[in-house]
Every structure is written in C-alpha cells, then in structure tokens.
Design an enzyme around this catalytic site. Structure first.
Site, PDB file in Angstrom:
ATOM      1  N   LYS A 157      -1.117  45.587 -35.284  1.00 39.25           N
ATOM      2  CA  LYS A 157      -0.490  46.054 -35.165  1.00 39.25           C
ATOM      3  C   LYS A 157       0.493  46.259 -33.803  1.00 39.25           C
ATOM      4  O   LYS A 157       1.092  45.114 -33.237  1.00 39.25           O
ATOM      5  CB  LYS A 157      -0.841  47.972 -34.950  1.00 39.25           C
ATOM      6  CG  LYS A 157      -2.549  48.252 -35.984  1.00 39.25           C
ATOM      7  CD  LYS A 157      -3.176  49.282 -35.272  1.00 39.25           C
ATOM      8  CE  LYS A 157      -4.000  49.238 -36.625  1.00 39.25           C
ATOM      9  NZ  LYS A 157      -4.993  48.485 -36.634  1.00 39.25           N
ATOM     10  N   GLU A 200     -10.390  48.431 -45.747  1.00 35.46           N
ATOM     11  CA  GLU A 200     -11.201  49.706 -45.072  1.00 35.46           C
ATOM     12  C   GLU A 200     -10.898  51.175 -45.064  1.00 35.46           C
ATOM     13  O   GLU A 200      -9.851  51.931 -45.900  1.00 35.46           O
ATOM     14  CB  GLU A 200     -10.084  49.308 -43.569  1.00 35.46           C
ATOM     15  CG  GLU A 200      -8.919  49.385 -43.215  1.00 35.46           C
ATOM     16  CD  GLU A 200      -8.812  50.225 -42.307  1.00 35.46           C
ATOM     17  OE1 GLU A 200      -9.150  50.927 -42.088  1.00 35.46           O
ATOM     18  OE2 GLU A 200      -7.308  49.302 -41.990  1.00 35.46           O
ATOM     19  N   SER A 205      -9.489  44.654 -29.191  1.00 35.92           N
ATOM     20  CA  SER A 205     -10.545  45.045 -29.854  1.00 35.92           C
ATOM     21  C   SER A 205     -11.538  43.717 -30.750  1.00 35.92           C
ATOM     22  O   SER A 205     -11.300  43.122 -30.500  1.00 35.92           O
ATOM     23  CB  SER A 205      -9.295  45.480 -31.387  1.00 35.92           C
ATOM     24  OG  SER A 205      -9.813  45.756 -32.208  1.00 35.92           O
ATOM     25  N   ASP A 212      -8.541  45.951 -23.017  1.00 34.70           N
ATOM     26  CA  ASP A 212      -8.325  46.773 -24.222  1.00 34.70           C
ATOM     27  C   ASP A 212      -8.218  45.240 -25.238  1.00 34.70           C
ATOM     28  O   ASP A 212      -7.146  45.366 -25.696  1.00 34.70           O
ATOM     29  CB  ASP A 212      -7.838  47.695 -24.476  1.00 34.70           C
ATOM     30  CG  ASP A 212      -7.677  48.692 -24.950  1.00 34.70           C
ATOM     31  OD1 ASP A 212      -8.483  48.825 -26.716  1.00 34.70           O
ATOM     32  OD2 ASP A 212      -6.981  49.729 -25.316  1.00 34.70           O
TER      33      ASP A 212
END
Length: 309
Positions: A162, A28, A143, A141
């Site tokens: 994370k 990425e 991802s 929220d």
C-alpha cells in the site's frame, strides 16, 4: 480433500475444485468490509471473483463467519460483509478468539494466507500487502502480512505494498525474512496507485509460467514461506506518484491529528484518499485488484499444470 483445521467450511465449488485438482485463487475480505463504501465494495468483490473465473480458476473469498473459517462465499454472504458494520478486521492473532466466540471478521492478507494454506490453496490475489508504516522505526508498526509471508506457503499477487507505507523499509523487512519478491513484467517495485516506486525488485518474470516455475522451485526445497508477486497497476488507471503523495501526506496528517492508530489507520487513510482524489484512488484500487486477480488465475493454472506432470 482433507483440510488441516476442523474450523474450516469449504464452499461446494471450492471443495469440488480441491478434490479435482483444479486451480483456485484465494481472495481476502477486508477490502469488502473496510476497503470502500457500499455498494462499491459489493460490486468490486463480485467483479474480482469474475476476473478469477475468466482466467480459468475458481475464486475462494475467505472470511470468518459465525466462528467458522469460510473458504468460498455465496452472494448473500459477500453482501453481508459489505453491509454489516459490526464485522471487524481479523488478522491471524484474532482468529482463535473469533472461532471460540462464534464471531465474525473480515480477513486481512495475513489471515487470508493462513486460512488458504490450511485449505490447500497456493495462490492469493489482493490489492496491496501491508508492510512497514511510515515512522515504524519509532512506532514498530509493521504489518503481520510480512511475517506471514515468511511462514506460509502461499503466493500473494499484489500491486506491491500500500502506497501509504514506507516502501523502502517494507522491502528491507521482506529481505530480512527471506521472502522472494518477483516483479511481473517490471524491474521496479510497484507503488500501488503508481507503476513504479524507484525501488528495484530482486527478481523479474514476464509470464505466468515463469512465476509458476519459481513457486515450484521454492516449495520443492521447503514447503514453507510465501512469495510476493508484484504486478503494476494497469497504465490507464495509474495515479502519478507526485500527485498521490500529496494526498497521502494530507490524509496522514489528518489521521495523526484525529488520534487514529493501529488497525484503524489503513481504513481511515483509504477513505480519506478517495475523498481527497474525488474517487480516483478508489477507481484505481478496483482496477488493480481486478488485474491482480486475473494474473493470479493465470499463475494458478500454470502452477497446477506444472505440478500435475
């Protein structure tokens, strides 16, 4: 090799590898544009590409440049991502707009997965995936990385999710979406900077060949959906959970006080963590993404060998 989008441009080395059936690892570009400051971001990107080559695979760093979905970048293009402050984050929902406007963006895990799949690449290495943020029960929220893992047939090698996230909720969402989670040499889900979160992984594999066999079995049943391979950070770079948690709590409080929301949260937190830990979190980040790239290369080689028989 025919790719499944007219907007994709393949680097010559990637095109040759696809035509020849050689192993490839996607990488990425958000970590370059938004993960750390220059020149550490450039140095890390080149180090990670080299880790893939050393493992016997071809690196394919992915980004959107001037409206083209780029699969494989040269040194100048990686340096552009590392230095151009106008390049924003691009998840899957941003891709059509960037293509239509001829604009540029650094791809998140979700967008990198989507583009890699369109190009015919099965393996992808990153630092840590996104997931359910702390407080997501109220904010929703969560991802797009998680929904992309449920749709796109790419294996993602990461050091878990994370550490700034709610890891328990992240694993619950992955279970709901039927995404296989495989611990490499571990029974506990890694917590990014720390080797364990105290949360069990549903599957364990101790060799790249075992992971490749799981990938082959999954995609022979249905050529859809990804697999999350959780690879603990190298022990010498681990930050104990109790110590990093205090830094995360402080950074989160500062983000809330400053009104940082949405896509800006993760870059803000990573930057503040590096400052709070005196650069220790950044060194850990570099070590874990390089380790993930090396493992992804091994798995890519094993998968290519298994499917070529």
């Amino acid at each position: 090799m025919t790719v499944r989008s007219s907007s994709i441009t393949l680097d010559p080395a990637v095109a040759e590898a696809l035509d020849g059936g050689h192993p490839i690892v996607a990488l990425e570009s958000t970590i370059i544009a938004h993960g750390m400051p220059y020149p550490a971001n450039l140095e890390t990107a080149l180090q990670v590409e080299q880790a893939v080559r050393d493992g016997g695979a071809v690196p394919a760093t992915i980004a959107v440049l001037d409206g083209r979905l780029r699969v494989g970048l040269d040194h100048d293009e990686i340096e552009r991502l590392a230095t151009d402050s106008d390049i924003g984050k691009a998840s899957v929902r941003e891709l059509p707009g960037l293509i239509a406007r001829g604009a540029s963006g650094a791809t998140t895990v979700a967008a990198t997965m989507r583009i890699a799949s369109l190009a015919g690449i099965r393996l992808f290495a990153t630092g840590g995936i996104g997931g359910a943020h702390r407080g997501s029960a109220e904010t929703f929220d969560i991802s797009a990385d998680l929904t992309e893992l449920s749709r796109t047939p790419v294996a993602v090698v990461s050091a878990g999710a994370k550490a700034i996230l709610d890891l328990e909720k992240t694993l619950e969402v992955l279970e709901t979406l039927s995404v296989p989670v495989v611990g490499f040499g571990c029974d506990d889900f890694p917590a990014f900077y720390s080797r364990t979160s105290g949360l069990p992984v549903p599957e364990r594999a101790d060799t790249a060949g075992e992971i490749a066999a799981m990938l082959r079995a999954k995609w022979e049943m249905a050529d859809e959906g990804g697999v999350l391979v959780a690879n603990p950070i190298p022990v010498e770079f681990e930050i104990p959970a109790a110590r990093i948690e205090g830094a995360i709590d402080r950074a989160l409080a500062e983000a809330n006080a400053s009104g940082v929301v949405g896509a800006a949260v993760t870059p803000f937190l990573l930057s503040r963590l590096a400052e709070i830990t005196g650069g220790e979190s950044q060194r850990a980040n570099v070590a874990l993404v390089s380790s993930n790239a090396a493992l992804a290369a091994q798995v890519a080689c094993a998968y290519q060998a298994a499917t070529a028989r």
